[in-house]
Design a protein around this motif. Structure first.
Motif, PDB file in Angstrom:
ATOM      1  N   GLU A   1      -4.418  49.438 -42.340  1.00  0.00           N
ATOM      2  CA  GLU A   1      -3.025  49.244 -42.639  1.00  0.00           C
ATOM      3  C   GLU A   1      -2.487  50.656 -42.908  1.00  0.00           C
ATOM      4  O   GLU A   1      -1.487  50.508 -42.236  1.00  0.00           O
TER       5      GLU A   1
ATOM      6  N   ARG B   1       3.767  47.936 -37.358  1.00  0.00           N
ATOM      7  CA  ARG B   1       3.699  47.190 -36.676  1.00  0.00           C
ATOM      8  C   ARG B   1       3.902  47.717 -34.943  1.00  0.00           C
ATOM      9  O   ARG B   1       2.708  47.508 -34.494  1.00  0.00           O
TER      10      ARG B   1
ATOM     11  N   ASN C   1       8.254  46.851 -41.758  1.00  0.00           N
ATOM     12  CA  ASN C   1       6.613  47.031 -40.983  1.00  0.00           C
ATOM     13  C   ASN C   1       7.167  47.327 -39.845  1.00  0.00           C
ATOM     14  O   ASN C   1       6.239  47.034 -38.877  1.00  0.00           O
TER      15      ASN C   1
ATOM     16  N   GLN D   1       1.362  50.812 -34.312  1.00  0.00           N
ATOM     17  CA  GLN D   1       0.157  50.125 -34.391  1.00  0.00           C
ATOM     18  C   GLN D   1       0.105  49.284 -32.733  1.00  0.00           C
ATOM     19  O   GLN D   1      -0.978  49.787 -32.372  1.00  0.00           O
TER      20      GLN D   1
END
Length: 199
Positions: free
Chosen positions: A28, A155, A152, A158
């Motif tokens: 993270e 994400r 977020n 990611q």
């Protein structure tokens, strides 16, 4: 102060080492950091396109090795796209990324802050940047880091990286399969060197 060229060029090693250390942190944290870095470079791109800046550099007269290195710097790095300073931004990111990382010794975190401060000074001492460039680079790093931590958006980054990784792995596996097939096919076609007929 041409001696600061050592720090100005040496900071590339500092960036590589710290970015690798940050890449080795928890997933993270790692994705939040590189998302913030991506945001920051987008901001720099917008500033460079819509708010271009330039700087007046001094005439270099010395013949020592340090002045020669600064002369080389001036030749390869034109005085444009200075606001915000990417040198300062990346150096401060090196501190941000290790902040509160329990597996990184406190002495190294403090050393990173000292090195970053020296990089800030070097950009001024070599007349590469002015104060507003330095402070804006630090500010962009801090703001994008806070945005990345509190949203977020990382994400999305990611998922993109993981999809790219899966795609590359698929390509590599496919190439390995093709290479093995070609290798064994070529091996089967090799002559066996049997006995000649007739005596």
């Amino acid at each position: 102060m041409p001696q600061f060229i050592i720090i100005y060029f040496g900071c590339y090693i500092f960036w590589v080492v710290n970015y690798l250390l940050i890449a080795a942190q928890k997933e993270e944290h790692r994705y939040q950091f590189f998302t913030a870095d991506f945001y920051a470079r987008l901001i720099c791109f917008v500033c460079f396109v819509f708010f271009p800046t330039t700087n007046t550099r001094p005439e270099l007269t010395g013949s020592d090795i340090f002045t020669g290195a600064v002369r080389f710097l001036y030749q390869i790095d034109k005085p444009i796209n200075l606001f915000p300073s990417i040198h300062c931004m990346a150096s401060w990111f090196c501190c941000i990324g290790l902040r509160k990382c329990k597996n990184i010794p406190k002495w190294y975190q403090n050393l990173s802050e000292i090195i970053a401060a020296l990089v800030f000074i070097s950009t001024l001492a070599l007349r590469q940047h002015v104060l507003v460039d330095v402070f804006s680079g630090i500010l962009v790093a801090e703001v994008t880091w806070q945005i990345s931590r509190r949203t977020n958006g990382y994400r999305i980054y990611q998922r993109i990286i993981e999809n790219m990784s899966d795609w590359l792995q698929h390509i590599i596996n496919r190439l390995k399969h093709v290479w093995k097939d070609s290798f064994f096919r070529a091996k089967r076609k090799q002559p066996t060197g049997g006995r000649k007929n007739g005596r």
